[in-house]
Design a protein around this motif. Structure first.
Motif, PDB file in Angstrom:
ATOM      1  N   CYS A   1      -4.436   1.965  -6.902  1.00 28.40           N
ATOM      2  CA  CYS A   1      -4.082   1.528  -8.253  1.00 28.40           C
ATOM      3  C   CYS A   1      -5.155   1.974  -9.246  1.00 28.40           C
ATOM      4  CB  CYS A   1      -3.916   0.013  -8.278  1.00 28.40           C
ATOM      5  SG  CYS A   1      -3.341  -0.628  -9.867  1.00 28.40           S
ATOM      6  N   LEU A   2      -6.415   1.846  -8.858  1.00 24.33           N
ATOM      7  CA  LEU A   2      -7.516   2.260  -9.726  1.00 24.33           C
ATOM      8  C   LEU A   2      -7.502   3.769  -9.973  1.00 24.33           C
ATOM      9  CD1 LEU A   2     -10.307   0.033  -8.171  1.00 24.33           C
ATOM     10  CD2 LEU A   2      -9.512  -0.110 -10.538  1.00 24.33           C
ATOM     11  N   VAL A   3      -7.212   4.549  -8.923  1.00 28.27           N
ATOM     12  CA  VAL A   3      -7.133   5.999  -9.105  1.00 28.27           C
ATOM     13  C   VAL A   3      -5.973   6.344 -10.038  1.00 28.27           C
ATOM     14  CG1 VAL A   3      -6.826   8.225  -7.986  1.00 28.27           C
ATOM     15  CG2 VAL A   3      -8.174   6.467  -6.861  1.00 28.27           C
ATOM     16  N   SER A   4      -4.869   5.614  -9.908  1.00 27.43           N
ATOM     17  CA  SER A   4      -3.741   5.828 -10.824  1.00 27.43           C
ATOM     18  C   SER A   4      -4.174   5.612 -12.270  1.00 27.43           C
ATOM     19  CB  SER A   4      -2.588   4.873 -10.481  1.00 27.43           C
ATOM     20  OG  SER A   4      -2.102   5.105  -9.174  1.00 27.43           O
ATOM     21  N   LEU A   5      -4.942   4.542 -12.505  1.00 28.65           N
ATOM     22  CA  LEU A   5      -5.460   4.289 -13.854  1.00 28.65           C
ATOM     23  C   LEU A   5      -6.395   5.408 -14.303  1.00 28.65           C
ATOM     24  CD1 LEU A   5      -6.270   0.443 -13.825  1.00 28.65           C
ATOM     25  CD2 LEU A   5      -4.197   1.600 -14.613  1.00 28.65           C
ATOM     26  N   ALA A   6      -7.225   5.902 -13.364  1.00 28.67           N
ATOM     27  CA  ALA A   6      -8.174   6.963 -13.723  1.00 28.67           C
ATOM     28  C   ALA A   6      -7.446   8.238 -14.131  1.00 28.67           C
ATOM     29  CB  ALA A   6      -9.109   7.236 -12.549  1.00 28.67           C
TER      30      ALA A   6
ATOM     31  N   LEU B   1       0.842  -1.199   0.000  1.00 32.81           N
ATOM     32  CA  LEU B   1       0.000   0.000   0.000  1.00 32.81           C
ATOM     33  C   LEU B   1       0.875   1.246   0.000  1.00 32.81           C
ATOM     34  CD1 LEU B   1      -2.523   1.708   0.241  1.00 32.81           C
ATOM     35  CD2 LEU B   1      -2.654   1.101   2.670  1.00 32.81           C
ATOM     36  N   ASN B   2       1.947   1.255   0.795  1.00 29.30           N
ATOM     37  CA  ASN B   2       2.849   2.405   0.794  1.00 29.30           C
ATOM     38  C   ASN B   2       3.495   2.596  -0.577  1.00 29.30           C
ATOM     39  OD1 ASN B   2       2.342   2.927   3.508  1.00 29.30           O
ATOM     40  ND2 ASN B   2       3.984   1.574   4.202  1.00 29.30           N
ATOM     41  N   ALA B   3       3.846   1.475  -1.224  1.00 27.08           N
ATOM     42  CA  ALA B   3       4.480   1.564  -2.539  1.00 27.08           C
ATOM     43  C   ALA B   3       3.544   2.173  -3.572  1.00 27.08           C
ATOM     44  CB  ALA B   3       4.946   0.179  -2.992  1.00 27.08           C
ATOM     45  N   ILE B   4       2.284   1.743  -3.596  1.00 26.02           N
ATOM     46  CA  ILE B   4       1.345   2.303  -4.571  1.00 26.02           C
ATOM     47  C   ILE B   4       0.939   3.726  -4.171  1.00 26.02           C
ATOM     48  CG2 ILE B   4      -0.769   1.392  -3.498  1.00 26.02           C
ATOM     49  CD1 ILE B   4       0.007   1.726  -7.281  1.00 26.02           C
ATOM     50  N   SER B   5       1.041   4.066  -2.884  1.00 20.72           N
ATOM     51  CA  SER B   5       0.811   5.452  -2.466  1.00 20.72           C
ATOM     52  C   SER B   5       1.854   6.370  -3.095  1.00 20.72           C
ATOM     53  CB  SER B   5       0.861   5.573  -0.935  1.00 20.72           C
ATOM     54  OG  SER B   5      -0.139   4.795  -0.316  1.00 20.72           O
ATOM     55  N   LEU B   6       3.107   5.909  -3.099  1.00 23.79           N
ATOM     56  CA  LEU B   6       4.167   6.682  -3.751  1.00 23.79           C
ATOM     57  C   LEU B   6       3.919   6.811  -5.247  1.00 23.79           C
ATOM     58  CD1 LEU B   6       7.634   5.632  -2.245  1.00 23.79           C
ATOM     59  CD2 LEU B   6       6.551   7.877  -2.176  1.00 23.79           C
ATOM     60  N   VAL B   7       3.516   5.709  -5.870  1.00 21.20           N
ATOM     61  CA  VAL B   7       3.240   5.732  -7.312  1.00 21.20           C
ATOM     62  C   VAL B   7       2.122   6.719  -7.612  1.00 21.20           C
ATOM     63  CG1 VAL B   7       2.356   4.388  -9.260  1.00 21.20           C
ATOM     64  CG2 VAL B   7       4.068   3.389  -7.722  1.00 21.20           C
ATOM     65  N   LEU B   8       1.016   6.624  -6.878  1.00 20.56           N
ATOM     66  CA  LEU B   8      -0.105   7.532  -7.121  1.00 20.56           C
ATOM     67  C   LEU B   8       0.297   8.979  -6.855  1.00 20.56           C
ATOM     68  CD1 LEU B   8      -3.016   8.272  -7.715  1.00 20.56           C
ATOM     69  CD2 LEU B   8      -3.621   7.576  -5.382  1.00 20.56           C
ATOM     70  N   GLY B   9       1.044   9.211  -5.777  1.00 18.59           N
ATOM     71  CA  GLY B   9       1.488  10.568  -5.472  1.00 18.59           C
ATOM     72  C   GLY B   9       2.322  11.154  -6.594  1.00 18.59           C
ATOM     73  N   ARG B  10       3.205  10.336  -7.156  1.00 18.05           N
ATOM     74  CA  ARG B  10       4.039  10.802  -8.266  1.00 18.05           C
ATOM     75  C   ARG B  10       3.190  11.087  -9.507  1.00 18.05           C
ATOM     76  NH1 ARG B  10       8.216   7.057  -6.107  1.00 18.05           N
ATOM     77  NH2 ARG B  10       9.942   8.382  -5.442  1.00 18.05           N
ATOM     78  N   ILE B  11       2.214  10.220  -9.754  1.00 15.52           N
ATOM     79  CA  ILE B  11       1.329  10.436 -10.910  1.00 15.52           C
ATOM     80  C   ILE B  11       0.549  11.732 -10.750  1.00 15.52           C
ATOM     81  CG2 ILE B  11      -0.759   9.557 -12.045  1.00 15.52           C
ATOM     82  CD1 ILE B  11       0.328   6.734 -11.599  1.00 15.52           C
ATOM     83  N   ILE B  12       0.037  11.964  -9.560  1.00 15.78           N
ATOM     84  CA  ILE B  12      -0.707  13.204  -9.303  1.00 15.78           C
ATOM     85  C   ILE B  12       0.176  14.425  -9.545  1.00 15.78           C
ATOM     86  CG2 ILE B  12      -1.746  14.601  -7.465  1.00 15.78           C
ATOM     87  CD1 ILE B  12      -2.872  11.984  -6.296  1.00 15.78           C
ATOM     88  N   ASN B  13       1.384  14.403  -8.989  1.00 17.91           N
ATOM     89  CA  ASN B  13       2.287  15.552  -9.142  1.00 17.91           C
ATOM     90  C   ASN B  13       2.726  15.762 -10.579  1.00 17.91           C
ATOM     91  OD1 ASN B  13       2.209  16.277  -6.462  1.00 17.91           O
ATOM     92  ND2 ASN B  13       4.158  15.334  -5.923  1.00 17.91           N
TER      93      ASN B  13
END
Length: 442
Positions: free
Chosen positions: A325-330, A251-263
């Motif tokens: 992960c789903l939000v990252s895809l969105a 969960l922490n790993a995908i939090s980093l991924v999503l955070g990077r995608i958002i930024n």
């Protein structure tokens, strides 16, 4: 309505009688000194002994600063127990050691700052779910917590051990639950507290500072999804996690991924994305390729009369991981530029098991993602999952086009307030506004 001090001296500088440059959300003086920068609507008065004992508080409640003395009151003891039994799990979602359930209560018994934060949040949850009069205690201990935070020096052991950051994470939830104020102001002021923990994230040692950072990041993600804006925290200096030793670490790993995608993507235009989209898509694929099989739903058995997917997950952290992960895809789907990119994301959705058949448009994919996000949250119906899901729901559910599914989302959100106390009415209003705007008849 409380007066907003944007464009005025922060309360920390006011109390310390220092000249403030009035920078918002964190003034330069507090940033340089790594102090908590308080931008509350109302400046807290100086934390001397007399003022602390002159607080307005419900008659009969103790005014002692010492937590153990305060807990001689059965009322406060019940608030503290409610934090331990019901609220702490919200913050242990990505922590295998459950520091907010174990360390925070033990530290709070002798540390007024953390005790005040835990009691304030717990009492506010109770005031929003069962006993409205608990708000008096909540506001009193919230004020005490702010005063303690302002009084901290940069080298204070409470900062170095993560106690101040943990208290601030609790304050952020308090602000959301209290409504009528800017719920992000303490998150803004706490950035310096969170930034100090970045060097410890990938070490074998885990503790309150480690847990506090990941909670801070998830809170930052939630507000970015609500506001459709980049994070306040810069994730570029933080490497990808290497020491993944628990389900919570995924969960922490995908939090980093999503955070990077958002930024990297939110707020960008198609012209300046360049290769960024492909890079961020690769990060999602890489995370999925390393995900253990038990993170998959163990059942999708449908419920009668349900217009949302039913998605049964083994653990709360599995549900939250899938959400991110789903939000990252969105986010990636919203910023697709070619049909090939849509097909690429659709193949990832098929790999995750929620997409059957062929998707030809970005809108169809986004609707499937929105339905899956809501299905995971409401099938779980676990408070820790729901609280973390409000950001993903607000971002993804607006793409649901079927009216009966929209109505079911609203019913579930209304029901979730009874267990979490979360003020979901604004989220419902925003969703309904989006649904109306995209309705074929509008």
């Amino acid at each position: 309505m409380p007066r907003k001090y944007k464009g005025a001296a922060c309360n920390t500088c006011r109390q310390r009688k220092l000249k403030c440059d009035e920078a918002f959300p964190v003034c330069k003086r507090c940033s340089k000194a790594q102090r908590y920068c308080d931008r509350s609507g109302r400046p807290a008065s100086a934390p001397n002994n007399s003022s602390r004992k002159d607080l307005d508080i419900k008659k009969g409640a103790p005014l002692d600063e010492a937590p153990r003395k305060a807990l001689e009151s059965s009322e406060l003891a019940n608030y503290f127990r409610h934090y331990i039994n019901n609220v702490a799990a919200w913050y242990d979602l990505s922590d295998s050691q459950c520091c907010f359930s174990t360390e925070v209560p033990m530290i709070a018994l002798d540390e007024p700052l953390l005790f005040a934060a835990a009691v304030a949040l717990s009492a506010m949850v109770i005031s929003q779910t069962t006993i409205p009069s608990a708000r008096t205690i909540a506001e009193t201990y919230h004020t005490r917590c702010i005063r303690h935070l302002i009084d901290l020096d940069p080298e204070d052991v409470l900062i170095k051990q993560g106690v101040a950051l943990a208290a601030t994470c609790l304050l952020r939830s308090y602000e959301i639950l209290s409504e009528g104020r800017d719920p992000n102001r303490h998150l803004k002021g706490a950035f310096s507290l969170a930034s100090q923990s970045q060097g410890y994230l990938d070490l074998a040692f885990r503790g309150l500072l480690h847990s506090g950072f990941w909670n801070y990041l998830r809170e930052d993600i939630t507000f970015s999804l609500f506001g459709n804006c980049p994070l306040k925290i810069d994730l570029d200096p933080i490497p990808a996690l290497r020491n993944i030793s628990s389900d919570q670490d995924y969960l922490n790993a995908i939090s980093l991924v999503l955070g990077r995608i958002i930024n990297a993507i939110i707020g960008s235009t198609a012209e300046n994305l360049g290769d960024t989209w492909e890079t961020m898509s690769f990060h999602v694929k890489d995370w999925l390729s390393n995900l253990p099989a038990h993170f998959e739903p163990f059942s999708r058995a449908t419920l009668p009369l349900s217009n949302l997917p039913t998605v049964y997950m083994l653990k709360a952290c599995h549900a939250a991981s899938r959400h991110y992960c789903l939000v990252s895809l969105a986010v990636l789907a919203i910023h697709t530029r070619t049909a090939m990119q849509v097909d690429d994301l659709a193949s990832l959705a098929s790999r995750m098991g929620f997409l059957v058949g062929t998707i030809t448009t970005r809108e169809d994919l986004l609707e499937k993602i929105g339905l899956e996000v809501c299905g995971i949250a409401f099938t779980s119906n676990e408070p820790s999952v729901l609280v973390n899901a409000f950001g993903p729901i607000s971002y993804c559910a607006k793409y649901i086009r079927t009216e009966v599914s929209q109505q079911e989302v609203v019913r579930h959100l209304v029901a979730s307030k009874k267990t979490t106390g979360w003020p979901i009415q604004r989220m419902i209003s925003d969703l309904q506004q989006c649904w109306t705007a995209h309705s074929p008849t509008s």
